[in-house]
Design a protein around this motif. Structure first.
Motif, mmCIF file in Angstrom:
data_model
loop_
_atom_site.group_PDB
_atom_site.id
_atom_site.type_symbol
_atom_site.label_atom_id
_atom_site.label_comp_id
_atom_site.label_asym_id
_atom_site.label_seq_id
_atom_site.Cartn_x
_atom_site.Cartn_y
_atom_site.Cartn_z
ATOM 1 N N GLN A 9 2.496 9.631 -10.253
ATOM 2 C CA GLN A 9 3.335 9.637 -11.462
ATOM 3 C C GLN A 9 2.514 9.409 -12.738
ATOM 4 N N GLY A 10 1.481 8.576 -12.638
ATOM 5 C CA GLY A 10 0.661 8.254 -13.818
ATOM 6 C C GLY A 10 1.300 7.227 -14.730
ATOM 7 N N HIS A 11 2.514 6.819 -14.426
ATOM 8 C CA HIS A 11 3.190 5.785 -15.241
ATOM 9 C C HIS A 11 4.284 5.155 -14.372
ATOM 10 N N ALA A 12 4.711 3.971 -14.717
ATOM 11 C CA ALA A 12 5.792 3.314 -13.954
ATOM 12 C C ALA A 12 6.294 2.097 -14.713
ATOM 13 N N ASP A 13 7.517 1.710 -14.381
ATOM 14 C CA ASP A 13 7.972 0.353 -14.712
ATOM 15 C C ASP A 13 7.647 -0.447 -13.460
ATOM 16 N N LEU A 14 6.556 -1.185 -13.505
ATOM 17 C CA LEU A 14 6.070 -1.834 -12.277
ATOM 18 C C LEU A 14 7.050 -2.862 -11.724
ATOM 19 N N LEU A 15 7.911 -3.420 -12.581
ATOM 20 C CA LEU A 15 8.873 -4.394 -12.060
ATOM 21 C C LEU A 15 9.865 -3.683 -11.129
ATOM 22 N N LEU A 66 8.134 -3.800 -16.893
ATOM 23 C CA LEU A 66 6.690 -3.853 -17.183
ATOM 24 C C LEU A 66 6.159 -2.422 -17.096
ATOM 25 N N TYR A 67 6.151 -1.769 -18.271
ATOM 26 C CA TYR A 67 5.755 -0.355 -18.305
ATOM 27 C C TYR A 67 4.242 -0.228 -18.385
ATOM 28 N N VAL A 68 3.690 0.565 -17.477
ATOM 29 C CA VAL A 68 2.232 0.770 -17.473
ATOM 30 C C VAL A 68 1.928 2.261 -17.320
ATOM 31 N N VAL A 69 0.711 2.621 -17.695
ATOM 32 C CA VAL A 69 0.226 3.985 -17.458
ATOM 33 C C VAL A 69 -1.146 3.890 -16.782
ATOM 34 N N TRP A 70 -1.550 4.978 -16.129
ATOM 35 C CA TRP A 70 -2.899 5.058 -15.552
ATOM 36 C C TRP A 70 -3.303 6.533 -15.459
ATOM 37 N N ASP A 71 -4.594 6.796 -15.294
ATOM 38 C CA ASP A 71 -5.070 8.189 -15.237
ATOM 39 C C ASP A 71 -5.267 8.611 -13.793
ATOM 40 N N LEU A 126 0.837 -1.206 0.000
ATOM 41 C CA LEU A 126 0.000 0.000 0.000
ATOM 42 C C LEU A 126 0.869 1.253 0.000
ATOM 43 N N GLN A 127 1.925 1.226 0.815
ATOM 44 C CA GLN A 127 2.818 2.381 0.905
ATOM 45 C C GLN A 127 3.504 2.645 -0.438
ATOM 46 N N ARG A 128 3.940 1.597 -1.080
ATOM 47 C CA ARG A 128 4.646 1.730 -2.366
ATOM 48 C C ARG A 128 3.702 2.283 -3.443
ATOM 49 N N VAL A 129 2.433 1.823 -3.440
ATOM 50 C CA VAL A 129 1.466 2.345 -4.416
ATOM 51 C C VAL A 129 1.289 3.846 -4.214
ATOM 52 N N GLU A 130 1.180 4.272 -2.950
ATOM 53 C CA GLU A 130 0.982 5.701 -2.696
ATOM 54 C C GLU A 130 2.189 6.502 -3.178
ATOM 55 N N GLU A 131 3.377 5.913 -3.094
ATOM 56 C CA GLU A 131 4.587 6.631 -3.527
ATOM 57 C C GLU A 131 4.616 6.851 -5.043
ATOM 58 N N ILE A 132 3.979 5.968 -5.805
ATOM 59 C CA ILE A 132 4.048 6.111 -7.269
ATOM 60 C C ILE A 132 2.733 6.608 -7.885
ATOM 61 N N ARG A 133 1.678 6.652 -7.086
ATOM 62 C CA ARG A 133 0.341 6.918 -7.645
ATOM 63 C C ARG A 133 0.299 8.173 -8.523
ATOM 64 N N HIS A 162 -6.452 -3.027 -7.345
ATOM 65 C CA HIS A 162 -7.510 -2.287 -6.656
ATOM 66 C C HIS A 162 -7.208 -0.779 -6.650
ATOM 67 N N ALA A 163 -5.927 -0.433 -6.424
ATOM 68 C CA ALA A 163 -5.563 0.987 -6.289
ATOM 69 C C ALA A 163 -5.577 1.711 -7.634
ATOM 70 N N LEU A 164 -5.217 1.013 -8.711
ATOM 71 C CA LEU A 164 -5.106 1.659 -10.032
ATOM 72 C C LEU A 164 -5.979 0.883 -11.028
ATOM 73 N N PRO A 165 -7.308 1.017 -10.917
ATOM 74 C CA PRO A 165 -8.191 0.145 -11.694
ATOM 75 C C PRO A 165 -8.078 0.331 -13.208
ATOM 76 N N ASN A 166 -7.653 1.517 -13.678
ATOM 77 C CA ASN A 166 -7.571 1.663 -15.138
ATOM 78 C C ASN A 166 -6.120 1.574 -15.643
ATOM 79 N N MET A 167 -5.267 0.963 -14.824
ATOM 80 C CA MET A 167 -3.871 0.744 -15.239
ATOM 81 C C MET A 167 -3.848 -0.145 -16.495
#
Ligand code: HEM
Length: 284
Positions: free
Chosen positions: A12-18, A279-284, A3-10, A253-258
């Motif tokens: 950004q709108g994009h990440a290399d999830l790996l 694993l590059y992803v984006v979200w709004d 949960l803490q890690r998700v909040e740290e990147i939320r 759950h945290a980034l449903p439109n990832m």
């Protein structure tokens, strides 16, 4: 942790999830279980990467072996004081368990008896749950209907992780040495021969699995070989399944439109240690 890690990147709108999510959590979880200081986490990541180079050095490349040996020596040097401390003062850590379980009080195992197991544990524990989670998300991205099912019903995540481990086989071989001459499926293998049983092939065996190349989280046939079999089968299978499910449930759950970042396709790498390079992803 997740949960803490998700909040740290939320934001950004994009990440290399790996690199930004799965690997750090996997490594941190492993450090906590082992009782390793958080300050040593970046070293842990490098050691694991270098040890894995040695573990897949089937061509006996001296440069690859040198990299792994250097990491192994450095790990021994750093872990020695921790092992000595846990020998004298048992705690609830896994290192303490390795030293004291089944021993009389005051007679722990010697450091050289636990260090090799500890190193295998560290490669598996720090690297594999993160890679298994990233691979599962990659597999679900490739099969949007099944991704939707998992998003609607997170109890399917266990099956999704399991099916990914079959489909992808993160560890390519189960290695053994014959103690006597043996004939298997018509082939004679002499005594003392090294054998690499191909897990990735077993997991796609069409005598066991229907349509073995198809990714199907609803599959009920066959027994997944991803964690090996027998007395040396993987000790981390439950840890992997549980931690992967938690990491995936939290991020979905945290980034449903990832969704995958279309400009940066995912590349899979390796076969002894197989998984996405990023694993590059984006979200709004
Ligand atoms: C995707 C996750 C993982 C996969 C696919 C995997 C796969 C395997 C395989 C195929 C083996 C060899 C089994 C054999 O030779 O019979 C193995 C052994 C082992 N694994 Fe894992 N592993 C994973 C995660 C982990 C984790 C998380 C840990 C530690 C927490 C771990 C620790 C070990 C250890 C210590 C052994 C050696 C067991 C022995 O020799 O008795 N693995 N693993």
């Amino acid at each position: 942790m997740a949960l803490q890690r998700v909040e740290e990147i939320r934001n950004q709108g994009h990440a290399d999830l790996l690199a930004d999510y799965f690997e750090p959590i996997s490594i941190l979880a492993q450090a906590v279980v082992l009782g390793i200081d958080r300050e040593d986490i970046s070293s842990l990541r490098n050691w694991v990467r270098d040890l894995a180079i040695g573990a897949s050095n089937f061509d006996k490349d001296p440069i690859m072996q040198g990299t792994a040996d250097a990491a192994s020596s450095e790990m021994s040097r750093v872990l020695q004081p921790l092992i000595e401390q846990e020998s004298a003062q048992p705690s609830t850590s896994l290192i303490s368990d390795l030293l004291h379980r089944g021993r009389e009080e005051g007679c722990p195992r010697r450091p050289d008896e636990v260090l090799p197991t500890l190193k295998v544990l560290m490669i598996g524990g720090a690297q594999e749950p993160g890679h298994a989670s990233a691979s599962t998300l990659y597999a679900l991205f490739c099969h949007p209907d099944q991704l939707r099912d998992v998003q609607e019903d997170s109890s399917l995540l266990g099956s999704a992780v399991n099916e990914t481990l079959r489909w992808m086989s993160p560890i390519g071989t189960q290695t053994r040495q014959t103690t006597q001459s043996v004939t298997i499926a018509g082939s004679r293998i002499p005594q003392g021969e090294r054998v690499a049983a191909l897990i990735s092939s077993a997991n796609r065996d069409n005598a066991i699995f229907q349509e073995p190349d198809r990714f199907n989280i609803y599959r009920r046939d066959g027994r997944n070989a991803a964690f090996g079999f027998g007395p040396h089968a993987c000790v981390g299978s439950l840890f992997t399944r549980k931690s992967s499910q938690v990491m995936l449930e939290v991020i979905l759950h945290a980034l449903p439109n990832m969704r995958p970042d279309g400009s940066k396709p995912t590349l899979l790498r390796g076969w002894e240690f197989r998984g996405p390079r990023a694993l590059y992803v984006v979200w709004d």
